[in-house]
Write an enzyme that holds these catalytic residues in place. Structure first.
Site, short mmCIF file in Angstrom:
data_model
loop_
_atom_site.label_atom_id
_atom_site.label_comp_id
_atom_site.label_asym_id
_atom_site.label_seq_id
_atom_site.Cartn_x
_atom_site.Cartn_y
_atom_site.Cartn_z
N LYS A 253 4.96 -4.70 -35.55
CA LYS A 253 3.61 -4.18 -35.81
C LYS A 253 3.33 -3.14 -34.88
O LYS A 253 4.22 -2.80 -33.92
CB LYS A 253 2.72 -5.32 -35.28
CG LYS A 253 2.85 -6.63 -36.31
CD LYS A 253 1.91 -6.12 -37.57
CE LYS A 253 1.69 -7.30 -38.47
NZ LYS A 253 0.52 -8.34 -38.09
N ASP A 348 5.52 -10.18 -39.30
CA ASP A 348 6.80 -9.99 -38.40
C ASP A 348 7.07 -11.20 -37.69
O ASP A 348 7.85 -11.32 -36.95
CB ASP A 348 5.99 -8.99 -37.29
CG ASP A 348 4.89 -9.55 -36.69
OD1 ASP A 348 4.16 -10.36 -37.26
OD2 ASP A 348 4.43 -9.02 -35.61
N ASP A 384 1.74 -21.82 -27.25
CA ASP A 384 0.82 -20.97 -28.31
C ASP A 384 0.73 -21.80 -29.68
O ASP A 384 1.56 -22.29 -30.04
CB ASP A 384 1.51 -19.89 -28.52
CG ASP A 384 0.89 -18.61 -29.61
OD1 ASP A 384 0.13 -18.27 -28.78
OD2 ASP A 384 1.32 -18.56 -30.66
N ASN A 385 -0.45 -22.01 -29.75
CA ASN A 385 -0.86 -22.74 -31.30
C ASN A 385 -0.28 -23.93 -31.29
O ASN A 385 0.40 -24.24 -32.44
CB ASN A 385 -0.65 -21.84 -32.36
CG ASN A 385 -1.74 -20.91 -32.49
OD1 ASN A 385 -2.72 -20.80 -32.22
ND2 ASN A 385 -1.26 -19.60 -33.20
N GLU A 413 -2.84 -23.89 -25.68
CA GLU A 413 -3.45 -22.84 -26.41
C GLU A 413 -3.95 -23.11 -27.81
O GLU A 413 -3.26 -22.83 -28.88
CB GLU A 413 -2.72 -21.35 -26.19
CG GLU A 413 -3.51 -20.35 -26.63
CD GLU A 413 -3.61 -19.66 -27.91
OE1 GLU A 413 -4.10 -18.67 -28.25
OE2 GLU A 413 -2.91 -20.34 -29.00
N LYS A 525 -0.99 -6.44 -26.84
CA LYS A 525 0.15 -7.19 -27.42
C LYS A 525 0.69 -6.25 -28.35
O LYS A 525 1.82 -6.70 -28.66
CB LYS A 525 -0.89 -7.91 -28.66
CG LYS A 525 -1.58 -9.16 -28.02
CD LYS A 525 -1.93 -10.35 -29.15
CE LYS A 525 -3.06 -9.91 -29.72
NZ LYS A 525 -3.82 -10.72 -30.74
N TYR A 526 0.45 -4.74 -28.51
CA TYR A 526 1.02 -4.03 -29.54
C TYR A 526 1.45 -2.84 -28.69
O TYR A 526 2.19 -1.96 -29.42
CB TYR A 526 0.15 -3.57 -30.79
CG TYR A 526 -0.42 -5.17 -31.32
CD1 TYR A 526 0.31 -5.64 -32.09
CD2 TYR A 526 -1.62 -5.06 -31.22
CE1 TYR A 526 -0.18 -6.82 -32.73
CE2 TYR A 526 -2.26 -6.47 -31.82
CZ TYR A 526 -1.29 -7.24 -32.82
OH TYR A 526 -1.80 -8.27 -33.12
#
Lengths: 645, 645
Positions: A253, A348, A384-385, A413, A525-526
């Site tokens: 990304k 991604d 995460d998740n 999270e 993040k990017y």
């Protein structure tokens, strides 16, 4: 069925509605080291016989059950609720249960006393002969001082020449009573079976302040290590690192989540895995395995823990895609499925197929990943998740990791349905993200916090309040500016024993990628940002962390009392532990001054008039039970944090 | 532990918080024949996959599990609560559980729909190939019409020449959806285990009117049998007989509970057992075994049941005292202990020693007693003081008797701590005495009835409201006279589906043995009275029983809504079942007229203005949502029983 065959009749005692317990003992309630655990149960039997009851408890790997006496707490109503407590001193899985038995001597004592007091001039020699039997049985078991009392009583009651008045005196004596309570056999002992599990964590599982950063925005792991003393000096307990693994190149990304990355775009750290390795690896531009170990050692030296953000997904270049295609979801045409939430697609990232027949090797691989970093010194995991991976997987892996190192802490999270978030807390996550970010009005905040602090969740769901995350910048901060940041900081750090700051918060960063979005413009993040500890909010954050450490009332969850403020823009509450009362008043309006009168109820136990110290300014005020004038203004103080002196 | 070894990964679905359930399934919830059982549970899994769920249920001795679909009821909040229902048609122990699975087709359908609707012009051939696999699997299981839909869809999706638009149309079609829901394999089926028990009784266990009498006051069993048509004509369902066994002579009590009986005193029917026999016997002056059978047959012929008051204690002359001294409590000096509650002593009664090593033969003896009378035709048992006998005994004996005759009903005569009374209800007693007699103010009545009707007790504790018993004459009746009797009759018979009258109530008998006592003067417990069906309250009682049979709203417990009356002396409430609304207003003041305005809330679903019929007088009134004027006076109407027309 035939009448049950046993040497003894089935127990006449019932033990029911034990507390605390989750789902009948399917899950463990949670406590931290040093806690006193208050327990209770309904304990009763048929008839009029008196009972005694104890709580029995066992430490992790403890061989022996210890016990503490229980006492009835509703004698004036029903006399069936018994309560007691015990203290937990070591981390791990404790167990407790209740045991009750018929107190034959107390029953006898009570009957005899009533007969003697009624003074009916009846022949009580039958009653005395019953006492002799009970005394003789207890004497066989008695030791020490008590033995003397029992022996004496047995002698008097058996003495045909002794007058009845003397026999009654002796039989009803308090010393004898104590001795008989100690040495009489426990008749018809009944235990709650199975015992109730209780998971005890270290104190930091309950009380912690987190500082979250992207290592690449600080110059890599070595540079982060260099900032540890400063971050520790701000009063943070946990240094929370976004993923530091190699990042995939395919479908990477670009800035602001664009689909095509430019040549210099670093990619999302959640797109884990490249030719340089996967979840076991460190991104070469961030450092080495040794750097991780060094960072952990330095953090520990400064009293901090390091937390790793662990995301169980793979970039298109993750080595496991080729090494273990059986762990990923393949279409009938043989292609792998990337992550998506139609119409959104995350080209991604590939999700793992948790339904694979090879699930056992997949589970084991993740255990290896966790244990690899535990061995490096990372004891905190922000997962995460977790709500998109199987519940049994988490229950298993957390338990396995705790066998290796019981100090490891897991933060879930998860922002999803309550039932799912609660399940993750029940099955073993130590702390949990919450809906805090979206609760910005007085009504919302009180309703939600009551759920956390006073509902069943208080037994297992430890909230960690983050005013922002790299994914969530709320409109309240976008439109409210610095006063809104102050309000949210005070709420997060005083209401919840655990809270966290994502770096940039102290700089009042609040530009969304577009109006109405909760994503940041130029999200880290990017892209790589240049971060420094230079935010204007840092002095206040340092002071908040100091205040939290100095005031035990701010280290617990279920001790909040909401105070009437006569103004919905003022959120006022007291937090109270024995000897420590903190009163907070927060102006929720980031634009205007708000005036109200905060009502102190008598049940807080303050003097009618008392002095409070404003812990931010040092000012002293006279407050009183009843209404107290408060004015808070965005250009002055946005909140009071008052300590009752 | 190693990762669990199974061919399939552990279930990702959780089923929690099932309802209705008692103590995690340790006890059965209760229903009656014909009831529709509403069930629900939290059912969820990780991830975004869609679920389907059913309730599975099994009749007593049923070989096959049946199932009904569940639906989410909180989709707008969390989407985890699923609810459904099933109907119970036969008495006995039913079971139900929940089963859920991942609905792969619905999940696929939802994803595909969102992608097609997003119209992103992407290649969805991978998605279509997934659909083909799901369709082919379902086709192997499909039958009937659905098979055609699936076959057609499989054909179109597999056809390389068919345009994508057509493939999407077919794949997203509603008919295909229904067929796939029916025939797709249930993926990852998860059940709640073990199943939840549900005890179903005959309807009379819930809805019954009892008439209580001492056979000796009516001339014995034959004379009672002769009155059955009249008693049935009054609308009673259960003819409840005080014990009719032989009575002990030794230590017999005299009139008004005096310690020494005169030569003609008959003794207390609770002092059971003499040379003529014990609990298997009939007092020779009351009749024979055949008379009991005849009485039962006549009662059944008139649609009534006979209830026996069964007291598990023995007079000093009970044959078991000599045949089975091991069942009684002996003092060390060899003497037996009679019943006592110091300083009170019941010298005419011996209690059994339930802790005897011979408890198995004791239990069996009582089972034989019950089955003896069941065989004679007695299907209702009012059990005296069950709370002084072991809980496991009751659980065992009720279950054993139900194996022989599932129609037997047990009423627990227990006035003690709530926890103990509740336990008796949970472990199997069909109906229970209550604190009704002592709840005489509006506040007390509402508070207590809410406990029964809306607390967990509604699942297992069936109240039976007796305004008086031979032991309990409340001061409200002593001082209130006939209007108080009317008020209590209306409350008992309209609030509770089961209620009872002790003969003499219809004659307004209200003289206590002494001021302040709840015992009657010249209690039938100690002397023979001449009774007849001549009480002035009988016409009203007959009408109340008629009204109860005609109005289904009065046949259920948990359907009450309290109405504001602006006057604490007026107790107003509505009881409501579909199509039947009854409004009761009772003047609690037996001395004076009371005026108030009863507020009808909109949620009762009446028209804004509606007509009610006073079921006692036949008068019609216009009522309305909102306030309605009411005046009730002891010299006119003490209560309104209004039916919404």
């Amino acid at each position: 069925m035939p009448a049950p065959k046993r040497s003894e009749a089935p127990s006449r005692i019932r033990i029911a509605k034990p507390a605390p317990v989750l789902d009948g003992g399917r899950y463990a309630v949670k406590r931290t080291v040093g806690d006193t655990v208050a327990v209770s149960a309904d304990i009763f039997r048929d008839g009029h016989e008196k009972l005694r009851a104890v709580v029995k408890y066992r430490a992790p790997d403890g061989r022996r059950w210890l016990e503490n006496e229980l006492h009835t707490v509703d004698a004036h109503i029903n006399g069936v609720r018994w309560a007691g407590e015990f203290t937990v001193e070591t981390p791990g899985r404790w167990e407790f249960t209740f045991e009750a038995w018929t107190d034959r001597w107390a029953t006898y004592h009570d009957e005899l006393r009533r007969k003697v007091e009624a003074n009916l001039d009846e022949d009580l020699s039958g009653e005395i002969s019953e006492g002799v039997v009970l005394l003789a049985a207890a004497l066989e078991r008695a030791e020490g001082d008590g033995r003397g009392s029992i022996q004496h009583a047995l002698h008097v009651l058996s003495d045909a020449g002794a007058p009845f008045a003397q026999k009654f005196d002796v039989a009803l004596g308090p010393e004898l009573f104590d001795a008989m309570e100690t040495f009489s056999e426990r008749e018809g002992v009944t235990a709650l079976d199975p015992a109730i599990p209780l998971e005890v964590d270290r104190v930091r599982a309950r009380f912690s302040a987190w500082y979250e950063l992207f290592p690449r925005s600080w110059g890599g792991l070595k540079a982060v290590e260099a900032r540890v003393p400063e971050i520790a000096g701000l009063g943070f307990d946990v240094l929370y690192l976004l993923p530091f693994h190699p990042i995939g190149v395919k479908n990477r990304k670009g800035r602001n989540n664009t689909l095509v990355a430019g040549p210099d775009d670093p990619g999302s750290p959640y797109a884990i895995g490249s030719a340089e390795g996967g979840h076991f690896a460190v991104h070469p531009e961030l450092g080495t395995q040794q750097d991780v170990r060094d960072l952990c050692r330095t953090a520990h030296h400064h009293g901090m823990d390091v937390a790793l953000d662990i995301a169980l997904n793979a970039s298109a270049d993750h080595p496991w895609l080729t090494e273990h295609p059986e762990w990923f979801q393949q279409r009938p045409d043989g292609t792998l499925k990337y992550a998506e939430n139609p119409p959104k697609r995350y080209q991604d990232i590939y999700n793992f197929n948790w339904d694979t027949p090879e699930w056992e090797s997949l589970w084991q691989a993740w255990l290896d990943v966790f244990l690899h970093w535990v061995d490096a010194g990372i004891k905190f995991y922000r997962v995460d998740n977790p709500h998109t991976k199987p519940f049994p997987f988490w229950e298993w892996i957390i338990s396995e990791i705790h066998k290796v190192d019981r100090d490891v802490v897991f933060l879930a999270e998860s922002f999803t349905r309550r039932a799912v978030m609660r399940e993750l807390g029940k099955l073993g996550f130590t702390q949990s993200y919450t809906y805090f970010t979206w609760k910005n009005s007085r009504h919302e905040m009180i309703e939600y916090f009551n759920e956390l602090a006073w509902g069943e969740e208080k037994e297992y769901f430890r909230p960690n309040f983050f005013p922002v995350t790299p994914d969530i910048l709320h409109a309240y901060l976008v439109h409210g500016g610095p006063p809104a940041f102050v309000a949210r900081l005070v709420l997060a750090s005083t209401l919840s024993p655990s809270y966290g700051i994502y770096s940039g918060f102290e700089n009042f960063e609040n530009v969304p990628v577009r109006e109405g979005s909760e994503e940041y413009m130029n999200s880290e993040k990017y892209e790589i940002r240049q971060r420094d500890l230079d935010g204007p909010l840092l002095p206040m954050i340092r002071r908040m962390n100091e205040i939290r450490r100095e005031n035990v009332a701010l280290q617990h969850l279920s001790n909040v009392f909401w105070l009437e403020g006569q103004n919905d823009q003022l959120l006022a509450y007291a937090k109270q532990e024995p000897g420590n009362t903190i009163i907070c008043v927060v102006n929720l309006d980031p634009h205007d001054a708000q005036v109200g009168s905060v009502t102190i109820p008598a049940h807080l136990g303050t003097a009618p008039v008392f002095v409070v110290e404003d812990l931010m300014t040092g000012a002293h005020y006279d407050w009183r039970i009843g209404a107290n004038y408060v004015r808070l203004e965005p250009w002055g103080e946005q909140a009071h944090i008052l300590k009752v002196l």
